[in-house]
Design an enzyme around this catalytic site. Structure first.
Site, PDB file in Angstrom:
ATOM      1  CG  ASP A 169      -0.424  -0.019   2.527  1.00  0.00           C
ATOM      2  OD1 ASP A 169       0.812  -0.123   2.646  1.00  0.00           O
ATOM      3  OD2 ASP A 169      -1.201   0.075   3.501  1.00  0.00           O
ATOM      4  CB  SER A 170       4.610   1.625  -0.117  1.00  0.00           C
ATOM      5  OG  SER A 170       4.779   0.517  -0.976  1.00  0.00           O
TER       6      SER A 170
ATOM      7  CG  ASP B 222       0.321  -3.896   2.204  1.00  0.00           C
ATOM      8  OD1 ASP B 222       0.055  -4.605   3.184  1.00  0.00           O
ATOM      9  OD2 ASP B 222       1.131  -2.947   2.232  1.00  0.00           O
TER      10      ASP B 222
ATOM     11  CE  LYS C 275       2.825  -5.812   3.904  1.00  0.00           C
ATOM     12  NZ  LYS C 275       2.300  -4.754   4.786  1.00  0.00           N
TER      13      LYS C 275
ATOM     14  CD  GLU D 231       0.169  -1.822   7.999  1.00  0.00           C
ATOM     15  OE1 GLU D 231      -0.117  -1.064   8.954  1.00  0.00           O
ATOM     16  OE2 GLU D 231       0.645  -1.408   6.937  1.00  0.00           O
TER      17      GLU D 231
ATOM     18  CD  GLU E   5       7.489  -0.630   7.965  1.00  0.00           C
ATOM     19  OE1 GLU E   5       6.554  -1.338   7.541  1.00  0.00           O
ATOM     20  OE2 GLU E   5       7.695   0.540   7.580  1.00  0.00           O
TER      21      GLU E   5
HETATM   22  O1  KIV Z   1       3.485  -0.985   1.734  1.00  0.00           O
HETATM   23  C1  KIV Z   1       4.570  -1.584   1.604  1.00  0.00           C
HETATM   24  O2  KIV Z   1       5.250  -1.444   0.591  1.00  0.00           O
HETATM   25  C2  KIV Z   1       4.981  -2.463   2.689  1.00  0.00           C
HETATM   26  C3  KIV Z   1       6.342  -3.076   2.668  1.00  0.00           C
HETATM   27  C4  KIV Z   1       7.472  -2.170   2.459  1.00  0.00           C
HETATM   28  C5  KIV Z   1       6.551  -4.021   3.785  1.00  0.00           C
HETATM   29  O3  KIV Z   1       4.213  -2.698   3.559  1.00  0.00           O
END
Ligand code: KIV
Length: 266
Positions: A46-47, A85, A114, A116, A184
């Site tokens: 989600d980055s 994510d 993924k 959190e 992280e």
């Molecule tokens: O959002 C993301 O890219 C991440 C990773 C860097 C672990 O959660």
């Protein structure tokens, strides 16, 4: 190795003491090259909210956008495991909507999701997802979706007590069925202790070299995103400079009449 990576491949790598690599990707061609390079897991992080869409935090992205990027990335990957994510609020309100939203990512081409954090509710979500056939990667330590409650980008697990707490959470995620856990911004000794005390792979995102795997944001690795680079990221190239150079040359060629040439017209 050309065989498709699956969750068992990663567990076997941990058991044999071999490291694996994880990179984010947000579009078809980048995903294709990352896969071709031999990276084992491609994460639609989600980055992407920040690095690909220019939003301020990861809170600003939703399920529909993540689905579009998942479809593009999944089309480019043939070997790596594709993980999406789950964005803020997509699994937090109730279990049926969590299962539905995560299931949508599998339909879009992901091999797992993924999520959190840790709580009794999150553990239940993980169990229900795994029962539905959706592999889950956990994410502990600094969790960006909790940025406001954590009070900023802060290192987590700095004391023995805080490390024991993360280990407890990691063990419970493992028991709930998670196949791996991102750690992280955790000190490397804490990450080592956690890695040695759980059976599923740990994936370091700024948690040092003792984890079973390493993940970075691909735009940091390629030197493309220039707004901010975390201390733990390593820049392997300078895509910003390359893009600037190519765009400038194109601009000059257009304005000077050098583009197009005779070979570039019908
Ligand atoms: O959002 C993301 O890219 C991440 C990773 C860097 C672990 O959660």
């Amino acid at each position: 190795m050309n065989k498709k990576v699956n969750v068992n491949t990663l567990k076997n790598l941990k058991n044999s003491g071999e490291k694996f690599s994880v990179l984010t990707a947000y579009d078809y061609s980048t995903a294709k090259y990352i896969d071709e390079a031999g990276v084992d897991v491609v994460l639609i992080g989600d980055s992407l909210a920040m690095v690909a869409l220019g939003y301020e935090t990861t809170h600003n992205i939703g399920v529909e956008e993540m689905k579009i990027f998942t479809k593009a990335v999944a089309k480019g990957v043939s070997r790596a495991l594709v993980i999406t994510d789950m964005p803020f609020l997509s699994y937090h309100t109730d279990i049926p909507s969590a299962v539905k939203n995560c299931g949508e990512m599998i339909r879009a081409g992901a091999n797992g999701v993924k999520i959190e954090g840790w709580s009794d509710y999150i553990l239940e979500v993980v169990k229900r997802l795994v029962e539905t056939g959706i592999p889950v990667m956990g994410h502990l330590g600094f969790t960006p979706q909790f940025l406001n409650t954590l009070g900023g980008y802060k290192i987590q697990g700095k004391t023995q007590e805080a490390t024991e707490e993360i280990l407890k959470q990691a063990k419970q995620l493992e028991a709930a069925g998670a196949f791996s856990i991102v750690l992280e911004m955790v000190p490397q000794e804490s990450a080592k202790y956690i890695t040695e005390n759980i059976s599923i792979p740990t994936i370091s995102c700024g948690a040092g070299g003792y984890c079973d795997a390493q993940v970075l944001v691909s735009d940091d690795v390629f030197g493309k995103y220039s707004d901010f680079t975390p201390k733990f990221a390593r820049k392997y190239g300078d895509m910003r400079a390359l893009i600037l150079e190519c765009a400038k040359k194109f601009d000059q060629d257009v304005k000077s009449g050098k583009f197009p040439s005779e070979n570039e017209v019908f």
